[in-house]
Structure formats: structure tokens, C-alpha cells
Design an enzyme around this catalytic site. Structure first.
Site, PDB file in Angstrom:
ATOM      1  N   ASN A 107       0.848  -1.192   0.000  1.00 20.47           N
ATOM      2  CA  ASN A 107       0.000   0.000   0.000  1.00 20.47           C
ATOM      3  C   ASN A 107       0.879   1.236   0.000  1.00 20.47           C
ATOM      4  OD1 ASN A 107      -2.378   1.638   0.438  1.00 20.47           O
ATOM      5  ND2 ASN A 107      -1.794   1.783   2.597  1.00 20.47           N
ATOM      6  N   HIS A 109       0.880   4.978   1.417  1.00 23.26           N
ATOM      7  CA  HIS A 109       0.155   5.745   2.432  1.00 23.26           C
ATOM      8  C   HIS A 109       0.801   7.127   2.570  1.00 23.26           C
ATOM      9  CE1 HIS A 109      -2.198   6.531   6.005  1.00 23.26           C
ATOM     10  NE2 HIS A 109      -1.098   7.007   6.554  1.00 23.26           N
ATOM     11  N   SER A 136       4.761   6.615   2.542  1.00 26.60           N
ATOM     12  CA  SER A 136       5.387   5.320   2.818  1.00 26.60           C
ATOM     13  C   SER A 136       4.776   4.256   1.924  1.00 26.60           C
ATOM     14  CB  SER A 136       5.126   4.900   4.278  1.00 26.60           C
ATOM     15  OG  SER A 136       5.483   5.914   5.182  1.00 26.60           O
ATOM     16  N   ASP A 145      -2.488   0.243   8.208  1.00 26.41           N
ATOM     17  CA  ASP A 145      -1.249   0.983   7.904  1.00 26.41           C
ATOM     18  C   ASP A 145      -0.119   0.594   8.854  1.00 26.41           C
ATOM     19  OD1 ASP A 145      -2.586   2.381   5.829  1.00 26.41           O
ATOM     20  OD2 ASP A 145      -3.377   3.814   7.281  1.00 26.41           O
TER      21      ASP A 145
END
Ligand code: GRF
Length: 211
Positions: A107, A109, A136, A145
């Protein structure tokens, strides 16, 4: 070998566009499909324009998260990807979903994790008066996260910044960060094995800084 990846989006798809460009340049990975949970996501057109197959799995048309995720998982599995990239995908994924694709989801973020997991990261960075903000790329675990961070990019926070100006300055850096990490994973330069991150066969003890 080219790594087959599926990209999940919810909106604009500018990170998707960056991934498409990098795939064309380097050919280390191929985007075999794009899925949006929103039928009107502009990113779907970006994918279609690049001749990438798209699907919509509209979360509002399912009675609960479990059924939505089941449908999502089936669509993803049909493309047999080796990596699933969340690029502005705005649904939280359950532990069951994450376990099904264990170690295969990353992911992007918009914060320097572990700071500011969740939403409204730019506002929260300004409220906290941090001097550095950033984005990130991390592996996805059941903790929101919270998975291991592979790499980050940074921006200085200016006294004049608003959430919008901060987001605008960060976005082009995300567009370098995300494809860079996907490319590393495709080349097996980044690996996450038995709970440990490796970069070029060395244990990665802190996120790589991508500028
Ligand atoms: C990016 O800022 C990303 O970090 C966050 O959502 C935004 C998505 O933008 N998760 P886009 O859809 O890739 O343009």
C-alpha cells in the site's frame, strides 16, 4: 520474468498512471488488471486507455464487508497476480482477506509511518507541527497501515502550507516511490520472508529513503 500485479484503486488513479508508465519503461512487472470499489473512479479510464482489463466491485452493493471482500478476492484471484498494489484504495481490508493474500499486498500511504496511520494525514501533520512529512510504501497486514515499511519519501513542511499544498507537493514524489518499490519487488530486490524485510539479501532495518 515479468511479475503480474493487480492494482486496486478508489479514485483519481494518479499513482496507477505512474505504475503504468514504469511498467512500460522497465518491463519488470505487468499490470494484469485494475479493480475499483467505486464505479465512477477516474482511474478506471486511465487503465482502459492503457488496454488494461478493469473490474468494479462496488462495496455499496454488498450486504457486508465479508461478502464484498469475497467478491473482490475472487476477481483478484482470477488474474493470478503475484502482487496486489493498493494505490489510493480507500477500503480497510479484514484479517481474513489479508491472510488469503499473505505477504502479497502493498500500500502507498501519505505519511511517514508509523506517524499518522488512517485518514486526513496532511491535516494531522500540520496540526502536529511536524517539520517533515511524506509517504510510505508498506506491506499490508491486518493492522491498519501497520505493516513493515519498505521505503519512504519526504517533503519539508513549510510555514505557509495547507493540507492541499502539502498533498500537491507530496504527490509527484509518491509517483516515484510506489513504482520504485514495485520494481524492486518484481526484481526480487525487496523480499518479505518469515516476518523480515530484505533488500538485496540484507536485512532492512529501516525504510529506504527514495528522493
Ligand atoms: C494518494 O495520496 C495515496 O497516497 C493515498 O490516496 C491518494 C491516491 O491518489 N492512499 P491517486 O488516486 O493515486 O491519484
Amino acid at each position: 520474468m515479468t511479475l503480474p500485479i493487480v492494482v486496486l484503486i478508489s479514485g483519481r488513479g494518479s499513482n496507477l498512471a505512474a505504475l503504468i508508465e514504469c511498467a512500460k519503461r522497465n518491463q519488470h512487472y505487468a499490470i494484469v488488471g485494475v479493480i475499483s470499489n467505486r464505479p465512477d473512479a477516474p482511474g478506471l479510464k486511465r487503465a482502459a486507455d492503457a488496454n488494461i482489463p478493469t473490474q468494479t466491485v462496488d462495496h455499496t452493493s454488498f450486504p457486508n464487508r465479508e461478502r464484498f471482500e469475497q467478491a473482490l478476492a475472487e476477481k483478484i484471484a482470477a488474474w493470478s497476480p503475484q502482487l496486489i498494489v493498493l494505490a489510493g484504495f480507500m477500503r480497510v481490508l479484514s484479517a481474513t482477506f489479508v491472510q488469503r493474500f499473505a505477504g502479497q499486498i502493498i500500500n502507498v500511504h501519505p505519511s511517514l509511518l508509523p506517524d499518522f496511520p488512517g485518514l486526513n494525514t496532511h491535516e494531522r501533520a500540520l496540526d502536529s507541527a511536524v517539520k517533515l512529512h511524506g509517504a510510505s510504501v508498506h506491506y499490508v497486514t491486518a493492522e491498519l497501515d501497520g505493516g513493515p515499511v519498505v521505503a519512504q519519501t519526504r517533503v519539508e513542511v513549510l510555514a505557509t502550507d495547507t493540507a492541499a499544498s502539502l498533498a500537491a507537493r507530496l504527490l509527484p514524489k509518491e509517483h516515484i516511490l510506489l513504482p520504485t518499490v514495485v520494481d524492486w519487488i518484481a526484481q526480487r530486490r525487496v523480499e518479505w520472508k518469515q516476518g523480515t524485510l530484505f533488500f538485496d539479501d540484507q536485512i532492512l532495518s529501516q525504510p529506504i529513503l527514495v528522493s
